[in-house]
Design an enzyme around this catalytic site. Sequence first.
Site, PDB file in Angstrom:
ATOM      1  N   VAL A 143       3.369  -6.204  -7.739  1.00 59.20           N
ATOM      2  CA  VAL A 143       2.877  -5.839  -9.192  1.00 59.20           C
ATOM      3  C   VAL A 143       4.193  -4.617  -9.644  1.00 59.20           C
ATOM      4  O   VAL A 143       3.798  -3.615  -9.079  1.00 59.20           O
ATOM      5  CB  VAL A 143       1.517  -5.254  -9.125  1.00 59.20           C
ATOM      6  CG1 VAL A 143       1.058  -4.992 -10.667  1.00 59.20           C
ATOM      7  CG2 VAL A 143       0.512  -6.264  -8.650  1.00 59.20           C
ATOM      8  N   HIS A 188       1.875   2.019  -9.317  1.00 61.26           N
ATOM      9  CA  HIS A 188       0.307   2.411  -8.639  1.00 61.26           C
ATOM     10  C   HIS A 188       0.545   2.789  -7.211  1.00 61.26           C
ATOM     11  O   HIS A 188       1.429   2.555  -6.498  1.00 61.26           O
ATOM     12  CB  HIS A 188      -0.361   1.073  -8.518  1.00 61.26           C
ATOM     13  CG  HIS A 188       0.169  -0.213  -7.792  1.00 61.26           C
ATOM     14  ND1 HIS A 188       1.540  -0.572  -8.239  1.00 61.26           N
ATOM     15  CD2 HIS A 188      -0.061  -0.460  -6.684  1.00 61.26           C
ATOM     16  CE1 HIS A 188       1.622  -1.717  -7.356  1.00 61.26           C
ATOM     17  NE2 HIS A 188       0.812  -1.453  -6.185  1.00 61.26           N
ATOM     18  N   HIS A 244      -1.609   3.049  -3.615  1.00 59.12           N
ATOM     19  CA  HIS A 244      -2.531   2.731  -2.945  1.00 59.12           C
ATOM     20  C   HIS A 244      -3.167   3.791  -1.971  1.00 59.12           C
ATOM     21  O   HIS A 244      -2.438   4.570  -1.090  1.00 59.12           O
ATOM     22  CB  HIS A 244      -1.973   1.603  -1.509  1.00 59.12           C
ATOM     23  CG  HIS A 244      -1.531   0.520  -2.157  1.00 59.12           C
ATOM     24  ND1 HIS A 244      -2.183  -0.799  -1.865  1.00 59.12           N
ATOM     25  CD2 HIS A 244      -0.279   0.186  -2.631  1.00 59.12           C
ATOM     26  CE1 HIS A 244      -1.375  -1.557  -2.573  1.00 59.12           C
ATOM     27  NE2 HIS A 244      -0.285  -1.364  -2.883  1.00 59.12           N
TER      28      HIS A 244
HETATM   29  P1  AMP Z   1       1.756  -3.968  -4.194  1.00 61.86           P
HETATM   30  O1  AMP Z   1       1.842  -5.181  -3.375  1.00 61.86           O
HETATM   31  O2  AMP Z   1       2.120  -2.660  -3.746  1.00 61.86           O
HETATM   32  O3  AMP Z   1       2.495  -4.310  -5.548  1.00 61.86           O
HETATM   33  O4  AMP Z   1       0.119  -3.835  -4.594  1.00 61.86           O
HETATM   34  C1  AMP Z   1      -0.515  -4.751  -5.356  1.00 61.86           C
HETATM   35  C2  AMP Z   1      -2.097  -4.730  -5.009  1.00 61.86           C
HETATM   36  O5  AMP Z   1      -2.538  -5.348  -6.093  1.00 61.86           O
HETATM   37  C3  AMP Z   1      -2.324  -5.610  -3.744  1.00 61.86           C
HETATM   38  O6  AMP Z   1      -2.832  -4.781  -2.784  1.00 61.86           O
HETATM   39  C4  AMP Z   1      -3.401  -6.692  -4.381  1.00 61.86           C
HETATM   40  O7  AMP Z   1      -4.247  -6.992  -3.481  1.00 61.86           O
HETATM   41  C5  AMP Z   1      -3.917  -6.006  -5.787  1.00 61.86           C
HETATM   42  N1  AMP Z   1      -4.230  -6.737  -6.814  1.00 61.86           N
HETATM   43  C6  AMP Z   1      -3.903  -7.807  -7.255  1.00 61.86           C
HETATM   44  N2  AMP Z   1      -4.626  -8.205  -8.223  1.00 61.86           N
HETATM   45  C7  AMP Z   1      -5.650  -7.534  -8.406  1.00 61.86           C
HETATM   46  C8  AMP Z   1      -6.999  -7.415  -9.131  1.00 61.86           C
HETATM   47  N3  AMP Z   1      -7.299  -8.447  -9.979  1.00 61.86           N
HETATM   48  N4  AMP Z   1      -8.014  -6.588  -8.670  1.00 61.86           N
HETATM   49  C9  AMP Z   1      -7.476  -5.545  -7.748  1.00 61.86           C
HETATM   50  N5  AMP Z   1      -6.480  -5.500  -6.951  1.00 61.86           N
HETATM   51  C10 AMP Z   1      -5.397  -6.528  -7.339  1.00 61.86           C
END
Ligand code: AMP
Length: 117
Positions: free
Chosen positions: A98, A102, A104
């Site tokens: 994404v 953000h 984690h």
């Molecule tokens: P990244 O891979 O670092 O870009 O993290 C994106 C994160 O967003 C992943 O850990 C996904 O599980 C999480 N994610 C994607 N869609 C959603 C959603 N609708 N609600 C909560 N978390 C989400």
Amino acid sequence: MATDERSVFSRIIAGEIPADVVHDSERIIAFRDIAPKAPVHILVVPKTESYRDVVELAAGDPALLAEVVATAQTLAAEHSNGEFRLVFNTGASAGQTVYHVHAHLLSGHLEEGTLAH
Ligand code: AMP
């Protein structure tokens, strides 16, 4: 911007799709990751769409990055024991999926020796 160009996080911030929100302030929202990799796995997300990743955020608004860190610390204290790992995946080969900056927030009996979430 067309809806299909906006990230899933922008749609959560806009209230267009549901999320398990644990923090909502002027510039930051935090909600539980939909696929948790730790007992506590919360995403701490600046509301602005201006930054794709933590490198852009650090250069463009270091105070907002500091607010992300402070929010993570507060949430780790509220939802766990105050100790935490903060991960910013930066780039596809590092696991970023994404492109809306953000953090984690991972907490609660993390395995030693593994940095991957
Ligand atoms: P990244 O891979 O670092 O870009 O993290 C994106 C994160 O967003 C992943 O850990 C996904 O599980 C999480 N994610 C994607 N869609 C959603 C959603 N609708 N609600 C909560 N978390 C989400």
